[in-house]
Design a protein around this motif. Structure first.
Motif, short mmCIF file in Angstrom:
data_model
loop_
_atom_site.label_atom_id
_atom_site.label_comp_id
_atom_site.label_asym_id
_atom_site.label_seq_id
_atom_site.Cartn_x
_atom_site.Cartn_y
_atom_site.Cartn_z
N LEU A 175 -16.03 42.13 55.51
CA LEU A 175 -15.82 43.21 56.48
C LEU A 175 -16.30 42.81 57.86
O LEU A 175 -15.66 43.14 58.87
CB LEU A 175 -16.55 44.48 56.01
N SER A 187 -6.25 42.57 52.77
CA SER A 187 -6.75 43.21 53.99
C SER A 187 -6.44 42.38 55.23
O SER A 187 -6.11 42.94 56.29
CB SER A 187 -8.26 43.45 53.88
N ILE A 217 -12.08 47.28 49.60
CA ILE A 217 -12.67 45.94 49.68
C ILE A 217 -13.71 45.77 48.58
O ILE A 217 -14.68 46.52 48.51
CB ILE A 217 -13.31 45.71 51.06
N GLN A 233 -19.40 42.80 52.24
CA GLN A 233 -19.92 43.03 53.58
C GLN A 233 -19.66 41.84 54.49
O GLN A 233 -19.36 42.01 55.68
CB GLN A 233 -21.42 43.35 53.50
N SER A 242 -11.00 48.88 61.09
CA SER A 242 -12.26 49.62 61.02
C SER A 242 -12.71 49.65 59.57
O SER A 242 -11.91 49.42 58.66
CB SER A 242 -12.10 51.04 61.56
N SER A 243 -13.97 49.91 59.33
CA SER A 243 -14.48 49.92 57.97
C SER A 243 -15.37 51.13 57.74
O SER A 243 -15.92 51.70 58.69
CB SER A 243 -15.25 48.64 57.67
N GLN A 244 -15.48 51.51 56.49
CA GLN A 244 -16.34 52.63 56.12
C GLN A 244 -16.95 52.37 54.76
O GLN A 244 -16.29 51.85 53.85
CB GLN A 244 -15.54 53.94 56.11
N HIS A 245 -18.22 52.70 54.64
CA HIS A 245 -18.95 52.56 53.39
C HIS A 245 -19.00 53.92 52.71
O HIS A 245 -19.49 54.89 53.30
CB HIS A 245 -20.36 52.04 53.68
N GLU A 289 -15.35 50.19 51.57
CA GLU A 289 -16.24 49.62 50.56
C GLU A 289 -16.75 50.79 49.74
O GLU A 289 -17.33 51.73 50.27
CB GLU A 289 -17.39 48.88 51.23
N THR A 306 -13.65 42.80 60.98
CA THR A 306 -13.82 43.68 62.14
C THR A 306 -14.08 42.89 63.42
O THR A 306 -13.77 43.36 64.52
CB THR A 306 -14.94 44.69 61.91
N CYS A 334 -10.65 49.74 56.09
CA CYS A 334 -11.16 49.06 54.90
C CYS A 334 -12.33 49.85 54.33
O CYS A 334 -13.30 50.12 55.04
CB CYS A 334 -11.60 47.65 55.24
#
Length: 262
Positions: free
Chosen positions: A71, A40, A30, A68, A82-85, A54, A75, A52
């Motif tokens: 995301l 996405s 993303i 952000q 789900s997302s992760q930085h 970042e 979500t 996803c």
């Protein structure tokens, strides 16, 4: 374009491909841009697990804010997302201390910009491997098959490309139908590889609507001398990028060994 039917077609294509490949779902990078946003959401609509990522590297704050926001939208809207930085800035800086930064500043800057994209590709495949996911590409038709505006084995390194047969204008049409945040819809397209706010148009010298026009003219067999003024300038920009980036768009050349030499 029959937007809703195109959306359904892509979603079904994604779902069928994942099922046949015996994978769980998709991972998408993303960026805060329209292409990754649309990709996405399309993946999310399959109802399969979607991760996803970042992956900022000295990212412009405007890009971070849009990523952000998207995301948060994703979500909240889709329970399968789900997302992760993953902050790749330290990794990028370590890489820079390990290589020789020789050459003109412009050449070094471009090499480092492509390195950013390749670090992100590596990260996407790491998480894809951990979670039995496919890496979903975010390139559109103009970028992937028109001007080759992507990094070889960077954002060009993917498992499947759901929007690569759509022009940029068509991607925006899908974005509107998919309720992509307006901050992304209105933002100037940018690859975000230089850590500043420069747009794709700043780098290429032509806008996406202009490039779509040039692509259509090329498909009709037109040549530069058929145009004048700005149209001729845009046509030359398109044909120059298309010619110079054929190495990205064509299969890797293989040196075939004659049978009598084996």
């Amino acid at each position: 374009m029959q937007t809703e039917k195109v959306i359904d077609h892509i979603v079904n294509w994604l779902k069928d491909y994942a099922t046949n490949a015996k994978v769980s779902g998709f991972v998408v990078g993303i960026s805060g841009g329209i292409d990754s946003a649309v990709t996405s959401v399309l993946c999310a609509k399959t109802k399969l697990p979607v991760l996803c990522l970042e992956m900022p590297i000295h990212q412009a704050q405007t890009h971070v804010n849009r990523a952000q926001e998207h995301l948060t939208f994703l979500t909240h809207q889709y329970s399968n997302v789900s997302s992760q930085h993953v902050d790749l800035t330290p990794t990028f800086e370590t890489f820079k201390t390990s290589v020789t930064l020789e050459g003109s500043q412009a050449v070094v800057d471009m090499a480092l910009a492509n390195t950013r994209a390749r670090l992100r590709m590596t990260t996407l495949y790491y998480y894809a491997g951990l979670n039995n996911l496919l890496v979903a590409g975010t390139g559109n038709k103009i970028e992937d098959f028109g001007v080759g505006f992507y990094t070889k084995y960077g954002d060009g390194g993917v498992d499947l490309s759901p929007i690569a047969d759509l022009l940029k204008s068509e991607v925006y049409a899908l974005g509107e139908a998919l309720a992509v945040p307006q901050s992304i819809m209105k933002a100037a397209p940018s690859d975000g590889l230089f850590g500043d706010a420069r747009s794709d148009e700043d780098q290429i010298g032509a806008s996406y609507p202009e490039l779509e026009w040039a692509m259509a003219m090329t498909e009709q067999g037109k040549l530069a001398h058929d145009f004048s003024g700005r149209e001729q300038d845009v046509f030359k920009i398109y044909t120059r990028y298309n010619a110079n980036n054929q190495h990205k768009m064509r299969p890797i050349p293989i040196c075939k060994i004659p049978e009598d030499l084996k």
